[in-house]
Enzyme design. Structure first.
Site, short mmCIF file in Angstrom:
data_model
loop_
_atom_site.label_atom_id
_atom_site.label_comp_id
_atom_site.label_asym_id
_atom_site.label_seq_id
_atom_site.Cartn_x
_atom_site.Cartn_y
_atom_site.Cartn_z
CE1 TYR A 1 -4.41 1.24 0.48
CE2 TYR A 1 -3.19 3.02 1.54
CZ TYR A 1 -4.35 2.54 0.97
OH TYR A 1 -5.46 3.34 0.90
CE1 TYR B 1 -5.66 6.14 -0.92
CE2 TYR B 1 -7.34 7.80 -1.32
CZ TYR B 1 -6.64 7.00 -0.45
OH TYR B 1 -6.92 7.06 0.90
#
Lengths: 131, 315, 390
Positions: free
Chosen positions: C294, C344
């Site tokens: 991430y 995102y």
């Protein structure tokens, strides 16, 4: 060399010695004591003698003019004043080319001292050609 | 308060209606000696401003009408703005700080030109709550003439304020420039019965750290139950006020309501053994470092909110 | 209670395009992604009996079910803590399937995060409410510490101090992600790689973070179909088997601001996730061919490599300097370009990329992939997955 929006002006740091604060105040014909007499400045609640506004205007002009060179002409200078610039501090200028049109170049300038921004300014110039 | 405002507005209204005041002759012509004194002091090296064909640096415009050292108060011509300043002084708005200055240059000036200037009041706004105290923003314009030709103009704005009493005079900072009108500070903490003691302490100039009433452990941020002994008996210790920067950020973007960027937020470790978050003020952003010794200070943000902040310990 | 390991699989993946302005509602995005995932699996809406999403998602499960024409649902659940939820939704789905609560569960995340409410912008209201979260934020918001970038920057500064990492080390992560995105047509930054000099010259957001240390804000949606391995074998693609799935929260945990515990130079909650992933899958870092780490902000990629055991504490900067996270490196990270380069979508697009890597169908395919580790949002209670070939 063509000037483009977003380009940055080289920074300039000016040590605000008492000599600088006083000589510039006198050169701008400003004889107010807070710009040359530390005792009076402190008695009025300031930390020390500090730059007068005419000098702030002058230093912004000089900062932009150092970069733009003798071919450029100033059409205007807008200044917003922040924290005082006291003797003993350092005034550091940074600047950015905000916009470029055929007729005008707009420069944004910030002059910082240790307390924060002393001056935020916009200078409007005729087209600038850098050597 | 309303009467006071009405009176000030009436004085200002008259001055604005009066328009441009008398044209006042500059004491000196545009001349090489004054220019070279100025360029030397400013560190200006532009060749335009030197030699027999020199022009005056445009930012000097106001210099030409400065009255100089031995000005004679009796000979001074009264300007429309003077009535407004007197009325503000009488009402207690004795403090003064300049906020804006804007020049417009119609052309550059040659050696030997003789200038006059005319001033008119254009605006008054207030009362506004500011970091320095309540006050009025006063704006006027000056036009410089060569003969009848306008060659430059200036807009000038300043704040006339009623100085605060000394307890809150330490308002110098928080990246707050003088002109920042202080509305209620927008970034307010939520407070409940578990956290009120901390904010009450800050208002009284104390940095309070929650202390368990049974096992005595210190804890920040505070909470209702001691995670060590399950006690709900809470007291607090008052921290010494010294600390060390454990980590920090310099916030630049995006803009944050109520604050001017860049500003510093730090995690500060205190010798009592806990960490707190707060702003580092009265310190250049580039001078902050991990391990920097700091001490607490208190900043009144508006009528209700005080925040603890940190300043460098003088070496 | 038996192990969850290798009993369920991701059988379908679907997404909308990734953009800065989708031009349609979040609910429509969710529906489109769910349709795409079901089509990918070869299932129809009537096959679905469970839905899982993020607490932060604005689309209720029942609204999505109505739009796509699902029938009866026997399971619906949400996972909290922003992007930390991503792999957690798969964990919830896998538990529901493995325990017989539901046969086919769809996980989804849909938002107009750029054209609608932007997470990167400060919101003065967050301190207003005396909920536990409002009170927690009240120790930071009054000082202007109120954006995700600034919250992360506080950890990054301490990490730099402790381990001698530099802004350029963070920049190398951004450069690698943008390089990977540049060859991924689905990525927002397709064909737009950056240099380390551009990273260094990009404006400050919150020192020590530059603009190019921060992921973009995106509009889009991703959906994943989870079912049993047995059922998945009969579907359109070979299953991406869930070898392990885990959530994690550490002692003294806060949302993005766990500044009051330990060293601030690690991510203990990711350590909690990592220990479970290795233990439950029986795998080790050396068994992993590519990782989805991430990357909403570059510094946490370094701490995650350390928490997951791909290198020692403080050694991630050397791992990255040596090209370790490049496509041809020791551990290719985010071949799709990650949150920094592709989009995102709160990490859900990363899980989809992990599935493609297992299937061998990624545009930036790593050779010989058998196991992929995936992590979720960092700085918050988080989650992780290991997906394996069948």
């Amino acid at each position: 060399m063509r000037v483009v929006a977003g380009a940055e002006l080289p920074p300039l740091a000016i040590e605000l010695t008492p000599t600088v604060v006083i000589s510039t105040a006198i050169a701008t014909r400003d004889f107010t004591p807070v710009h040359h007499d530390p005792a009076i400045a402190r008695a009025q609640g300031s930390a020390d003698i500090f730059l007068n506004i005419l000098t702030t205007m002058g230093l912004v002009e000089r900062y932009v003019s150092d970069w733009a060179g003798p071919s450029a002409r100033f059409r205007g200078l807008k200044v917003k004043l922040g924290v005082p610039a006291y003797a003993g501090d350092t005034l550091t200028f940074s600047g950015t080319v905000a916009s470029v049109t055929e007729s005008e170049t707009l420069i944004e300038v910030i002059g910082r001292v240790s307390l924060g921004p002393h001056v935020t300014a916009q200078a409007t110039l005729t087209p600038v050609a850098l050597g | 308060m309303t009467d006071e405002r009405d009176h000030l507005m009436a004085v200002a209204g008259k001055a604005i209606a009066a328009g441009e005041g008398p044209r006042i002759a500059a004491p000196l012509p545009v001349n090489a000696a004054t220019i070279s004194h100025w360029t030397e002091a400013m560190g200006e090296r532009n060749p335009l401003y030197a030699g027999p064909d020199a022009v005056a640096p445009p930012a000097m415009i106001q210099v030409w009408s400065m009255e100089g050292l031995n000005r004679d108060p009796d000979r001074r011509v009264r300007l429309p703005v003077d009535d407004v300043f007197e009325a503000l002084d009488e009402a207690g708005f004795t403090g003064v700080v300049a906020t804006n200055c804007e020049h417009t240059y119609h052309r550059y000036l040659d050696l030997g030109e003789e200038l006059t200037s005319g001033t008119r009041l254009t605006d008054i706004a207030g009362p506004k709550r500011t970091a320095l105290g309540d006050g009025y923003f006063v704006t006027w314009n000056v036009t410089w003439y060569a003969g009848d030709e306008p060659v430059a103009e200036m807009m000038f704005r300043l704040l006339k304020f009623r100085p605060k009493t000394s307890a809150t005079a330490a308002d110098e900072s928080r990246n707050v420039g003088a002109e920042a009108a202080r509305e209620p500070y927008p970034l307010r903490p939520a407070v409940n019965r578990d956290t009120a003691f901390f904010w009450d302490g800050v208002r009284e100039g104390e940095l309070r750290i929650q202390k368990c009433g049974d096992c005595g452990i210190l804890r920040h941020p505070p909470g209702p139950v001691c995670p060590t002994c399950r006690s709900t008996r809470r007291t607090h210790a008052v921290a010494s006020g010294s600390g060390t920067v454990y980590s920090y950020v310099v916030h630049h973007n995006p803009p944050v309501p109520g604050l001017r960027t860049p500003f510093v937020v730090a995690v500060v470790e205190v010798p009592e053994g806990v960490r707190l978050v707060g702003n580092i003020v009265r310190c250049a952003t580039e001078d902050v470092y991990v391990g920097m010794p700091v001490r607490v200070t208190y900043q009144q943000m508006d009528d209700e909110l005080t925040l603890p902040m940190w300043i460098p310990v003088e070496a | 209670m038996g192990s969850l390991s290798r009993r369920t699989a991701v059988a379908g993946i679907g997404a909308t395009e990734f953009s800065k302005n989708s031009g349609r509602s979040e609910l429509q995005l969710a529906a489109e992604a769910v349709f795409a995932a079901l089509d990918d699996a070869g299932l129809s809406p009537s096959d679905v009996s469970g839905l899982v999403t993020f607490t932060q998602d604005a689309n209720q499960e029942i609204a999505v079910a109505r739009e796509v024409g699902m029938g009866d649902l026997s399971y619906f659940s949400r996972v909290d803590y922003g992007g930390g939820a991503a792999c957690g939704t798969v964990l919830q789905a896998a538990m529901a399937v493995a325990s017989g609560i539901a046969d086919v569960v769809v996980c989804y995340r849909a938002f107009n995060e750029r054209s609608g409410r932007r997470f990167g912008q400060p919101d003065a209201r967050v301190g207003g409410e005396p909920s536990s979260q409002g009170l927690e934020m009240s120790w930071h918001v009054p000082y202007g510490l109120m954006t995700p970038a600034a919250w992360v920057a506080m950890f990054a500064r301490r990490y730099m101090y402790k381990y001698g990492a530099t802004s350029e080390d963070f920049g190398r992560v951004a450069v690698a992600m943008r390089r990977h995105a540049s060859t991924n047509p689905a990525a927002w930054f397709h064909q737009r790689p950056i240099t380390l000099q551009e990273h260094q010259a990009s404006k400050w957001i919150a020192e020590p973070l530059h603009l190019l240390d921060c992921c973009q804000e995106s509009d889009g949606a991703v959906a994943l179909v989870v079912t049993s391995v047995e059922r998945a074998r009969d579907l359109r693609h070979s299953p991406a088997v869930i070898a392990a799935a885990a959530q994690g929260s550490g002692a003294g945990q806060m949302m993005m601001t766990s500044y009051y515990r330990d060293e601030m130079a690690g991510l203990p909650e990711m350590g909690v996730v990592a220990r479970q992933l290795w233990e439950k899958s029986g795998l080790a870092p050396s068994d992993i061919q590519t990782a989805i780490i991430y990357d909403h902000f570059t510094p946490f990629v370094l701490s995650q490599l350390e928490e997951l055991g791909f290198c020692g504490r403080g050694e991630a900067k050397d791992f990255i300097r040596d090209g370790g996270i490049e496509i041809d490196g020791r551990l290719p990270v985010n071949p799709n370009g990650g949150q920094l380069g592709e989009a995102y979508i709160h990490g859900m697009n990363g899980i989809a990329e992990a599935v493609r890597q297992i299937r061998g169908s990624s545009v930036n395919q790593v050779q010989g992939v058998r196991n992929v580790v995936v992590t979720a949002g960092t700085g918050v209670p988080t989650s992780g997955l290991i997906l394996s070939e069948a």
